[in-house]
Design an enzyme around this catalytic site. Structure first.
Site, PDB file in Angstrom:
ATOM      1  N   GLU A 145      61.730 -89.488 -63.275  1.00 46.15           N
ATOM      2  CA  GLU A 145      61.524 -88.848 -61.973  1.00 46.15           C
ATOM      3  C   GLU A 145      62.657 -89.224 -61.024  1.00 46.15           C
ATOM      4  OE1 GLU A 145      59.229 -86.853 -60.651  1.00 46.15           O
ATOM      5  OE2 GLU A 145      57.549 -86.846 -62.069  1.00 46.15           O
ATOM      6  N   HIS A 183      61.568 -80.419 -66.459  1.00 51.68           N
ATOM      7  CA  HIS A 183      60.142 -80.134 -66.388  1.00 51.68           C
ATOM      8  C   HIS A 183      59.877 -78.629 -66.366  1.00 51.68           C
ATOM      9  CE1 HIS A 183      56.040 -81.386 -64.411  1.00 51.68           C
ATOM     10  NE2 HIS A 183      55.907 -81.003 -65.660  1.00 51.68           N
ATOM     11  N   ASP A 193      61.098 -77.968 -61.381  1.00 50.88           N
ATOM     12  CA  ASP A 193      61.934 -79.151 -61.236  1.00 50.88           C
ATOM     13  C   ASP A 193      62.626 -79.513 -62.561  1.00 50.88           C
ATOM     14  OD1 ASP A 193      59.122 -79.804 -61.940  1.00 50.88           O
ATOM     15  OD2 ASP A 193      59.790 -81.884 -61.986  1.00 50.88           O
TER      16      ASP A 193
END
Length: 306
Positions: A145, A183, A193
């Site tokens: 992330e 993603h 994303d």
């Protein structure tokens, strides 16, 4: 001004001690993390329990444990943006049991890396997703992330740290070049994303993910033929219109939907698959329409994935 060396040394030692003793705001959740890992380790140490329905099988005379096994080996890396406003907000989100979401790594805008989960354990970052025939990306991938609100560019410090993490993961787990994805690639109907500013080309130049070849557009794209409008009476000069569009010379038998599927996209919702493809590989005019330029890029990538 004169300095007392002894006093200065005392101040430095005090500062070092203060830094070392700075309380970790996640001490309680770290304790819960260790407790959960310990519980999993306990399960692994015991004789395998019967799976549902296995008790109906005719069992062997005794249990035999193989000596040939290892921890799981991740085969994909899935990159996300957090869609939140700070690293701290994301760390808090990933330490709340109620959120049911996590990742192996969180990388801040400042480049700081938080390795939140052992790479051999299953993080909850992909959700309902599909890439090729893999329908459980959480079990086969490492989730990263990036602290980003979903609309801003990614900082140089963050990208530099990401490249370091990817280098480490590729070498450690021998992850194929094509298996560094986003993603939105694996969940095209739900996610967008990392955003359209993400430097996929730069990653590909370092060996993390594929990109189309330089010069491929010039090779396959040509200006459309001029349109000639003639006066049927022959008394007026012909009008020649120069179209602004281009046409591609890729093989007529090329099937874009099949190409997207070969690359790995879930094409059951074709418009969503096209948007995801363009978000990753085109990064402008991200919509569900394949232009001639997009088709050339897709054709080139399709050949790489074959």
């Amino acid at each position: 001004m004169k300095y007392n060396a002894s006093a200065l040394l005392s101040v430095l030692l005090a500062c070092a001690t203060l830094t070392a003793c700075t309380p970790n705001p996640y001490a309680s959740t770290n304790k819960a993390h260790h407790k959960q890992v310990k519980a999993f380790a306990k399960q692994l140490r015991v004789t395998p329990a019967l799976t549902p329905g296995e008790e109906q099988l005719k069992q062997g005379d005794y249990w035999v444990g193989t000596t040939n096994f290892s921890m799981r080996r991740p085969n994909f890396v899935v990159i996300h943006h957090t869609a939140q406003n700070s690293t701290e907000q994301t760390l808090n989100t990933f330490t709340q049991p109620s959120t049911q979401v996590s990742a192996h790594y969180v990388i801040g805008r400042d480049g700081k890396v938080y390795h939140m989960l052992n790479d051999n354990l299953r993080a909850w970052h992909g959700g309902a997703a599909r890439w090729g025939n893999d329908t459980d990306l959480n079990s086969s991938s490492i989730g990263i992330e990036l602290d980003n609100n979903g609309a801003e560019p990614f900082s140089e410090a963050q990208t530099a740290s990401l490249l370091q993490v990817l280098d480490m993961l590729k070498k450690t787990y021998n992850i194929p070049t094509a298996n560094f994805i986003g993603h939105s690639d694996i969940a095209p109907t739900r996610k967008n994303d990392p955003n359209h500013t993400f430097p996929w080309k730069k990653l590909a130049e370092h060996g993390y993910g594929l990109w189309y070849d330089e010069g491929i557009l010039e090779k396959y794209l040509q200006p459309a033929a001029p349109i000639v409008i003639s006066d049927s009476t022959g008394t007026a000069p012909a009008i020649i219109l120069q179209p602004q569009d281009t046409v591609s010379t890729i093989p007529f038998i090329f099937n874009p939907k099949e190409a997207l599927r070969i690359i790995g996209f879930d094409t059951r919702d074709l418009p969503a698959a096209i948007r995801a493809f363009k978000l990753h590989f085109v990064q402008d005019e991200v919509n569900d329409v394949l232009t001639e330029k997009d088709k050339v890029i897709l054709y080139n990538l399709y050949q790489k994935y074959m």
